[in-house]
Design a protein around this motif. Structure first.
Motif, mmCIF file in Angstrom:
data_model
loop_
_atom_site.group_PDB
_atom_site.id
_atom_site.type_symbol
_atom_site.label_atom_id
_atom_site.label_comp_id
_atom_site.label_asym_id
_atom_site.label_seq_id
_atom_site.Cartn_x
_atom_site.Cartn_y
_atom_site.Cartn_z
ATOM 1 N N VAL A 150 53.899 81.793 1.464
ATOM 2 C CA VAL A 150 54.171 83.240 1.511
ATOM 3 C C VAL A 150 55.658 83.481 1.823
ATOM 4 C CG1 VAL A 150 51.816 83.857 2.190
ATOM 5 C CG2 VAL A 150 53.543 83.480 3.979
ATOM 6 N N LEU A 151 56.326 82.440 2.349
ATOM 7 C CA LEU A 151 57.713 82.596 2.785
ATOM 8 C C LEU A 151 58.475 81.294 2.530
ATOM 9 C CD1 LEU A 151 59.599 84.567 4.484
ATOM 10 C CD2 LEU A 151 59.001 83.167 6.452
ATOM 11 N N PHE A 152 59.706 81.450 2.029
ATOM 12 C CA PHE A 152 60.589 80.293 1.858
ATOM 13 C C PHE A 152 61.833 80.519 2.719
ATOM 14 C CE2 PHE A 152 64.245 78.386 -0.608
ATOM 15 C CZ PHE A 152 64.019 77.089 -0.171
ATOM 16 N N PHE A 153 62.189 79.528 3.516
ATOM 17 C CA PHE A 153 63.358 79.646 4.402
ATOM 18 C C PHE A 153 64.510 78.782 3.906
ATOM 19 C CE2 PHE A 153 66.025 77.793 7.712
ATOM 20 C CZ PHE A 153 66.536 78.944 8.297
ATOM 21 N N LEU A 154 65.693 79.402 3.903
ATOM 22 C CA LEU A 154 66.916 78.697 3.505
ATOM 23 C C LEU A 154 68.047 79.095 4.455
ATOM 24 C CD1 LEU A 154 68.178 76.966 1.105
ATOM 25 C CD2 LEU A 154 68.942 79.161 0.191
ATOM 26 N N LEU A 180 58.215 85.370 -0.308
ATOM 27 C CA LEU A 180 59.376 86.100 0.202
ATOM 28 C C LEU A 180 60.487 85.105 0.554
ATOM 29 C CD1 LEU A 180 57.410 88.503 2.574
ATOM 30 C CD2 LEU A 180 58.507 89.170 0.424
ATOM 31 N N LEU A 181 61.738 85.550 0.406
ATOM 32 C CA LEU A 181 62.880 84.683 0.721
ATOM 33 C C LEU A 181 63.512 85.110 2.041
ATOM 34 C CD1 LEU A 181 65.042 82.525 0.082
ATOM 35 C CD2 LEU A 181 66.224 84.240 -1.311
ATOM 36 N N LEU A 182 63.532 84.175 3.001
ATOM 37 C CA LEU A 182 64.162 84.391 4.312
ATOM 38 C C LEU A 182 65.441 83.557 4.380
ATOM 39 C CD1 LEU A 182 64.256 85.090 7.399
ATOM 40 C CD2 LEU A 182 62.660 83.193 7.765
ATOM 41 N N VAL A 183 66.566 84.212 4.689
ATOM 42 C CA VAL A 183 67.848 83.494 4.724
ATOM 43 C C VAL A 183 68.526 83.669 6.089
ATOM 44 C CG1 VAL A 183 70.173 83.363 3.701
ATOM 45 C CG2 VAL A 183 68.187 83.656 2.215
ATOM 46 N N ASP A 184 69.020 82.555 6.620
ATOM 47 C CA ASP A 184 69.779 82.544 7.876
ATOM 48 C C ASP A 184 71.267 82.604 7.531
ATOM 49 O OD1 ASP A 184 71.459 81.402 9.922
ATOM 50 O OD2 ASP A 184 69.712 80.518 10.880
ATOM 51 N N ILE A 203 64.415 88.817 3.668
ATOM 52 C CA ILE A 203 64.714 88.962 5.104
ATOM 53 C C ILE A 203 66.009 88.194 5.344
ATOM 54 C CG2 ILE A 203 63.878 88.732 7.484
ATOM 55 C CD1 ILE A 203 61.322 87.951 5.002
ATOM 56 N N LEU A 204 66.960 88.877 5.961
ATOM 57 C CA LEU A 204 68.258 88.249 6.254
ATOM 58 C C LEU A 204 68.588 88.531 7.716
ATOM 59 C CD1 LEU A 204 70.852 86.842 5.137
ATOM 60 C CD2 LEU A 204 71.752 89.118 4.655
ATOM 61 N N TYR A 205 69.047 87.512 8.407
ATOM 62 C CA TYR A 205 69.486 87.745 9.789
ATOM 63 C C TYR A 205 70.803 87.020 10.046
ATOM 64 C CZ TYR A 205 67.464 83.143 10.872
ATOM 65 O OH TYR A 205 67.164 81.801 10.886
ATOM 66 N N THR A 206 71.478 87.475 11.112
ATOM 67 C CA THR A 206 72.704 86.809 11.533
ATOM 68 C C THR A 206 72.808 86.874 13.057
ATOM 69 O OG1 THR A 206 75.069 86.581 11.036
ATOM 70 C CG2 THR A 206 74.260 88.820 11.354
ATOM 71 N N GLY A 207 73.930 86.418 13.582
ATOM 72 C CA GLY A 207 74.143 86.470 15.033
ATOM 73 C C GLY A 207 75.407 87.270 15.313
ATOM 74 N N SER A 208 75.579 87.658 16.550
ATOM 75 C CA SER A 208 76.737 88.487 16.905
ATOM 76 C C SER A 208 77.981 87.658 17.208
ATOM 77 C CB SER A 208 76.384 89.322 18.140
ATOM 78 O OG SER A 208 75.968 88.467 19.203
ATOM 79 N N GLN A 209 77.785 86.366 17.529
ATOM 80 C CA GLN A 209 78.858 85.616 18.208
ATOM 81 C C GLN A 209 79.689 84.715 17.306
ATOM 82 O OE1 GLN A 209 75.652 84.855 18.172
ATOM 83 N NE2 GLN A 209 75.202 82.733 18.641
ATOM 84 N N GLU A 225 61.788 96.061 1.076
ATOM 85 C CA GLU A 225 60.514 96.796 0.896
ATOM 86 C C GLU A 225 59.355 95.812 0.774
ATOM 87 O OE1 GLU A 225 59.597 100.152 -0.055
ATOM 88 O OE2 GLU A 225 61.495 100.907 0.744
ATOM 89 N N ARG A 226 59.584 94.774 -0.035
ATOM 90 C CA ARG A 226 58.562 93.754 -0.265
ATOM 91 C C ARG A 226 58.155 93.092 1.063
ATOM 92 N NH1 ARG A 226 58.313 90.577 -5.520
ATOM 93 N NH2 ARG A 226 60.103 91.774 -6.250
ATOM 94 N N ALA A 227 59.155 92.784 1.897
ATOM 95 C CA ALA A 227 58.878 92.163 3.196
ATOM 96 C C ALA A 227 58.120 93.151 4.095
ATOM 97 C CB ALA A 227 60.178 91.725 3.861
#
Ligand code: PMP
Length: 394
Positions: A150-154, A180-184, A203-209, A225-227
């Motif tokens: 259901v999810l692929f992480f890269l 769904l594609l999840l990217v770091d 889904i995309l995330y990042t960090g503040s530092q 929307e899909r996520a």
């Protein structure tokens, strides 16, 4: 009556000393030095986490993240916590226990995500390369067809290896398999091009530092929307109350409800600082920021090669501009090199992380720290350490 109470622990002696936090050149893979404008923002008086002004600041942060991610996603917010919080938020909300996930592992971050997914009861499938390796779209498609996750992480910026992973086409392939594609992008945002909407990232995330140069402790994240469709039509509740997106979307004013209800007390100072760092990135412009990181990185890479050092990622196009990795030079103990540079130059570089420990050194020049003067200072420190730390052959 408190006069009869006996305290069993003594007053700790540190309370008689002022706080000491030395100045350091933070040229590791993060945290990075924080510019005065962002530090000053974090030092503003606290306001309530539910005050209208705070909601205004959170709305600004949301717009800043939409720009930095190049997305029009409404479900965009900052997590109260470090990059790992965003990682867990994505997994806990998108995946239900028993569902399959596919994780690309080419350094520590895939390993971490696989572990988090396993802990929450997902069926974890992995695609594995040694640190610094990357995956072709054909390899990814084959694994998606086989495992039907259901999810692929890269990881876009693999900071434990110094690799920037190509993303083009992967979102489309995932969607073809209803995944769904999840990217770091913790280590790459602002330093290497990434376009959430155009590249069909869910889904995309990042960090503040890192290149954002805010203090550690907040983490931008955005859901397509899909996520949202997947995470808001679950059969089970996410395992974490704190990271439940139903609650967080209300806290961030993303759920269309007229009232925001208390969920948790957000890191007010952290959000002030994040707001300012997003303003700096927007003011600079993403294209300028990417170009600048590439120019400084290329100058730095040339200087490293002139010192006789070997870059860990051979293909220039796959090198992460924000975090450079170099093979540990023969005849040196990497811990001694790092200790010497910290002691004599007040500069932090780091060794490998997870599967890359003992393989490489990591030097980060991100955002505020990313300029040729700092690159030259890092090169001079390395040159000095190479002269002073050679191991005797005896
Ligand atoms: N992903 C990547 C690529 C990172 O470089 C880091 C931090 N080094 C993280 C995730 C985790 O972030 P944090 O330490 O803020 O939890």
């Amino acid at each position: 009556n408190i006069s009869h109470i006996h305290l069993w622990t003594v007053i700790p002696s540190f309370c008689h000393r002022p706080l000491e936090a030395p100045f350091r050149y933070l040229f590791g893979p993060g945290p990075s030095n924080v510019p005065p404008r962002v530090l000053a923002a974090g030092g503003r008086p606290i306001i309530g986490h539910m005050h209208s002004e705070m909601f205004g600041i959170m709305n600004d942060i949301k717009k800043g993240i939409q720009y930095a991610f190049q997305t029009s996603n409404n479900m965009t917010l900052a997590m109260s916590g470090s990059g790992h919080t965003a990682m867990e938020c994505a997994l806990f909300n998108i995946v239900e226990p028993g569902e399959s996930v596919l994780v690309a592992i080419n350094g520590i971050w895939g390993e971490r995500v696989a572990e988090i997914a396993e802990r929450m009861g997902a069926k974890v499938h992995t695609l594995v390369k040694t640190p610094g390796g990357h995956f072709t779209n054909a390899e990814i498609e084959q694994a998606l067809a086989k495992h039907k996750p259901v999810l692929f992480f890269l990881t876009h910026g693999e900071s434990s290896a110094g690799l920037v992973h190509p993303v083009d086409g992967i979102g489309d392939i995932c969607h073809k398999y209803n995944c769904l594609l999840l990217v770091d992008s913790v280590a790459s945002l602002g330093a290497a091009p990434l376009l959430m909407d155009q590249q069909n990232i869910d889904i995309l995330y990042t960090g503040s530092q890192k290149a954002l140069n805010a203090p550690p402790g907040t983490a931008p994240i955005s859901f397509s929307e899909r996520a949202c469709h997947k995470m808001f039509n679950r059969k089970t509740k996410p395992v974490s109350y704190l990271l439940d997106m139903t609650n967080l979307s209300n806290y961030w004013g993303n759920d269309g409800k007229p009232e925001r209800i208390y969920h948790h007390t957000g890191p007010v100072s952290g959000f002030f600082a994040l707001r300012e760092s997003l303003a700096i990135l927007a003011e600079t412009g993403l294209e300028n920021s990417w170009k600048h990181h590439t120019e400084v990185a290329e100058y730095f890479w040339k200087g490293l090669e002139d010192l006789g050092l070997k870059l860990f990622i051979k293909d220039k196009d796959l090198r992460l501009p924000s975090v450079t990795t170099i093979a540990i030079p023969e005849g040196y103990n990497w811990k001694e090199l790092l200790a010497y540079i910290m002691k004599h130059h007040r500069i932090e570089f780091t060794g490998g992380l997870g599967p890359s420990v003992g393989m490489l050194l990591r030097i980060g020049l991100m955002g505020y720290n990313c300029n040729k003067a700092n690159a030259a200072m890092a090169l001079a420190a390395l040159e000095d350490a190479l002269k002073q730390c050679r191991m005797s052959k005896a």
